[in-house]
Design a protein around this motif. Sequence first.
Motif, PDB file in Angstrom:
ATOM      1  N   THR A   4       0.842  -1.180   0.000  1.00  0.00           N
ATOM      2  CA  THR A   4       0.000   0.000   0.000  1.00  0.00           C
ATOM      3  C   THR A   4       0.881   1.234   0.000  1.00  0.00           C
ATOM      4  O   THR A   4       1.999   1.218   0.519  1.00  0.00           O
ATOM      5  CB  THR A   4      -0.930   0.025   1.222  1.00  0.00           C
ATOM      6  OG1 THR A   4      -0.132   0.086   2.409  1.00  0.00           O
ATOM      7  CG2 THR A   4      -1.813  -1.216   1.275  1.00  0.00           C
ATOM      8  N   HIS A  24      -3.369   0.742  -3.603  1.00  0.00           N
ATOM      9  CA  HIS A  24      -2.964  -0.666  -3.508  1.00  0.00           C
ATOM     10  C   HIS A  24      -3.204  -1.300  -4.863  1.00  0.00           C
ATOM     11  O   HIS A  24      -4.097  -2.141  -5.026  1.00  0.00           O
ATOM     12  CB  HIS A  24      -3.705  -1.399  -2.382  1.00  0.00           C
ATOM     13  CG  HIS A  24      -5.061  -0.833  -2.038  1.00  0.00           C
ATOM     14  ND1 HIS A  24      -6.190  -1.090  -2.787  1.00  0.00           N
ATOM     15  CD2 HIS A  24      -5.440  -0.023  -1.022  1.00  0.00           C
ATOM     16  CE1 HIS A  24      -7.221  -0.470  -2.246  1.00  0.00           C
ATOM     17  NE2 HIS A  24      -6.800   0.194  -1.176  1.00  0.00           N
ATOM     18  N   ILE A  27      -3.355  -5.217  -5.451  1.00  0.00           N
ATOM     19  CA  ILE A  27      -4.250  -5.983  -4.572  1.00  0.00           C
ATOM     20  C   ILE A  27      -4.799  -7.197  -5.312  1.00  0.00           C
ATOM     21  O   ILE A  27      -5.066  -7.145  -6.523  1.00  0.00           O
ATOM     22  CB  ILE A  27      -5.389  -5.076  -4.073  1.00  0.00           C
ATOM     23  CG1 ILE A  27      -6.190  -5.750  -2.972  1.00  0.00           C
ATOM     24  CG2 ILE A  27      -6.279  -4.637  -5.237  1.00  0.00           C
ATOM     25  CD1 ILE A  27      -7.201  -4.812  -2.298  1.00  0.00           C
ATOM     26  N   ILE A  33      -9.080  -4.868   2.794  1.00  0.00           N
ATOM     27  CA  ILE A  33      -8.444  -3.591   3.092  1.00  0.00           C
ATOM     28  C   ILE A  33      -8.793  -3.232   4.537  1.00  0.00           C
ATOM     29  O   ILE A  33      -9.974  -3.129   4.884  1.00  0.00           O
ATOM     30  CB  ILE A  33      -8.948  -2.488   2.149  1.00  0.00           C
ATOM     31  CG1 ILE A  33      -8.682  -2.892   0.685  1.00  0.00           C
ATOM     32  CG2 ILE A  33      -8.282  -1.154   2.490  1.00  0.00           C
ATOM     33  CD1 ILE A  33      -9.560  -2.150  -0.297  1.00  0.00           C
ATOM     34  N   SER A  71      -8.374   3.084  -2.033  1.00  0.00           N
ATOM     35  CA  SER A  71      -9.455   3.242  -1.058  1.00  0.00           C
ATOM     36  C   SER A  71      -9.239   4.547  -0.313  1.00  0.00           C
ATOM     37  O   SER A  71      -8.145   5.131  -0.352  1.00  0.00           O
ATOM     38  CB  SER A  71      -9.512   2.057  -0.088  1.00  0.00           C
ATOM     39  OG  SER A  71      -8.310   1.949   0.654  1.00  0.00           O
ATOM     40  N   CYS A  88      -3.062   1.982   6.345  1.00  0.00           N
ATOM     41  CA  CYS A  88      -3.878   1.194   5.428  1.00  0.00           C
ATOM     42  C   CYS A  88      -3.106  -0.080   5.130  1.00  0.00           C
ATOM     43  O   CYS A  88      -1.953  -0.020   4.702  1.00  0.00           O
ATOM     44  CB  CYS A  88      -4.111   2.005   4.155  1.00  0.00           C
ATOM     45  SG  CYS A  88      -4.710   1.085   2.736  1.00  0.00           S
ATOM     46  N   LEU A  90      -3.267  -4.407   3.746  1.00  0.00           N
ATOM     47  CA  LEU A  90      -4.007  -5.461   3.051  1.00  0.00           C
ATOM     48  C   LEU A  90      -3.836  -6.754   3.815  1.00  0.00           C
ATOM     49  O   LEU A  90      -2.764  -7.057   4.322  1.00  0.00           O
ATOM     50  CB  LEU A  90      -3.490  -5.649   1.625  1.00  0.00           C
ATOM     51  CG  LEU A  90      -3.553  -4.428   0.717  1.00  0.00           C
ATOM     52  CD1 LEU A  90      -3.012  -4.776  -0.661  1.00  0.00           C
ATOM     53  CD2 LEU A  90      -4.966  -3.883   0.630  1.00  0.00           C
TER      54      LEU A  90
END
Lengths: 113, 112
Positions: A4, A24, A27, A33, A71, A88, A90
């Motif tokens: 991220t 990201h 992803i 997230i 996001s 943030c 993942l």
Amino acid sequence: DAKTTQPNSMESNEEEPVHLPCNHSTISGTDYIHWYRQLPSQGPEYVIHGLTSNVNNRMASLAIAEDRKSSTLILHRATLRDAAVYYCILRGSGSGGYQKVTFGTGTKLQVIP
Amino acid sequence: SQTIHQWPATLVQPVGSPLSLECTVEGTSNPNLYWYRQAAGRGLQLLFYSVGIGQISSEVPQNLSASRPQDRQFILSSKKLLLSDSGFYLCAWSPHYNSPLHFGNGTRLTVT
């Protein structure tokens, strides 16, 4: 591992909305997230998480792009207590496995009275 | 409700001394457990994680080791501390593979 990218710092005026972005681009379809925040000298605190749809809770809202490559964490009305580092991350099989939860350096949010 | 306990809150140790930091979780069973370290002004570095008793995964080769002697107990150890081991050590748990992490209040370790 999927990574991220967040801005190092942001400023907001008190009682105004804050939009904290996170990119990201790598992803995977099974990655969730998650957002956390950390006050000085404390452990991180869970804020919100989502997979595809936008999510709301009492602390914040999470807006997820349709392609899921970015996001935004939305604090609807910033207070001085929201000044913190926001992470943030993942979490999923595309990020080294669900157990391997890695954090970056986050965004330091400053709230101006 | 579930709670996580981590102690001590602060610790000052000389170089070459041993280390033992303990973390326990209450109110749940078979949690996923994590140790992180945070250097001053830096992000969190994952050190170890565990999905069950005796099951430890190490993320970074270093001067530290971890053990999980009981279901809700996670211990971080070192036989001989280095100056570079100074930092803020955080223990965390999650109920299962994709639930949020819950962190303890951390231990600030200074190696002198």
